[in-house]
Design an enzyme around this catalytic site. Sequence first.
Site, PDB file in Angstrom:
ATOM      1  N   GLU A 135      -6.508   4.727   5.453  1.00 54.10           N
ATOM      2  CA  GLU A 135      -6.544   3.626   4.496  1.00 54.10           C
ATOM      3  C   GLU A 135      -5.224   2.860   4.540  1.00 54.10           C
ATOM      4  O   GLU A 135      -4.153   3.448   4.669  1.00 54.10           O
ATOM      5  CB  GLU A 135      -6.780   4.160   3.081  1.00 54.10           C
ATOM      6  N   GLU A 139      -2.438  -2.894  -3.634  1.00 56.10           N
ATOM      7  CA  GLU A 139      -3.034  -2.632  -4.935  1.00 56.10           C
ATOM      8  C   GLU A 139      -2.098  -3.125  -6.038  1.00 56.10           C
ATOM      9  O   GLU A 139      -0.883  -2.973  -5.954  1.00 56.10           O
ATOM     10  CB  GLU A 139      -3.333  -1.146  -5.122  1.00 56.10           C
ATOM     11  N   TRP A 223     -11.094  -2.072 -10.493  1.00 56.28           N
ATOM     12  CA  TRP A 223     -11.617  -0.825 -11.059  1.00 56.28           C
ATOM     13  C   TRP A 223     -10.722  -0.322 -12.186  1.00 56.28           C
ATOM     14  O   TRP A 223      -9.564  -0.735 -12.323  1.00 56.28           O
ATOM     15  CB  TRP A 223     -11.793   0.244  -9.985  1.00 56.28           C
TER      16      TRP A 223
END
Length: 255
Positions: A135, A139, A223
Amino acid sequence: MKIFIILYCIALSLDIVCGIVLPFKKGINYGIEETNTTDTKDVAPKCKSNKKVCSENMYDFSDPSAVDNFNIDYCEKNVVQDSNSLKLLISEECGTTLIYPKEIIYGKVEGRIKMAPGSGAVTAIILIGSGQEDEIDFEWVGKDLDNVQSMYFIDGKPVESEPGYHQASDGQSDMSKNYHNYGIELTKNAVNWYIDGNIVRTLKKTSEHEFPSKANKLRFGVWNGSNTSGWAGKMNDFSSEVAGYFEWVKITEYC
């Protein structure tokens, strides 16, 4: 001369040939292309980039049909067309994530983004392996409006104990009020993170086992990060709307 040839080949493999001038003599075949010249001075090979573009796709979310190029992983109702952008909502029930259906082996993904503010809110644009192996991400946590975090993972595990922290270069510190262009570039030998066209972090490949080469799928969304041991903070108030905004996403694939 052999030493110079070796150095040039190393530079090619690292995508850094531009600006290198080596003492190549006209009329001698070194197995690379020379610049056209009529004198007998030393000449340099033409500047070539290993980042050969094989496809380039811009998805402008002022066009409602642009979202059709992505799969919505969950909570489709939280993906809202908002005038000239895509508004991604975090509700008490869920956030939402969009997935580009094609693999990107090497290339650059970019987005013009305004993060979701507020404790617990997380906005993200990431490259990730199909099995959530490797990954690479940008963020934003809503409790910190002045920074975006860069991270990478190998086989689902963080390589570094702390992420990189990056601010906008234009002095507009609150990333929830102002749009900026963010990019992640994966090449054979490096990962680059960009803000507004400037590289803010580079990870160079030193070994196969410590490089996220399998991060080949684009995902972006928002999220609720309340269950992340304090990293994102707690999201307790859902009385007002919490949303991140994406004006566009651009995907450039390298051959």
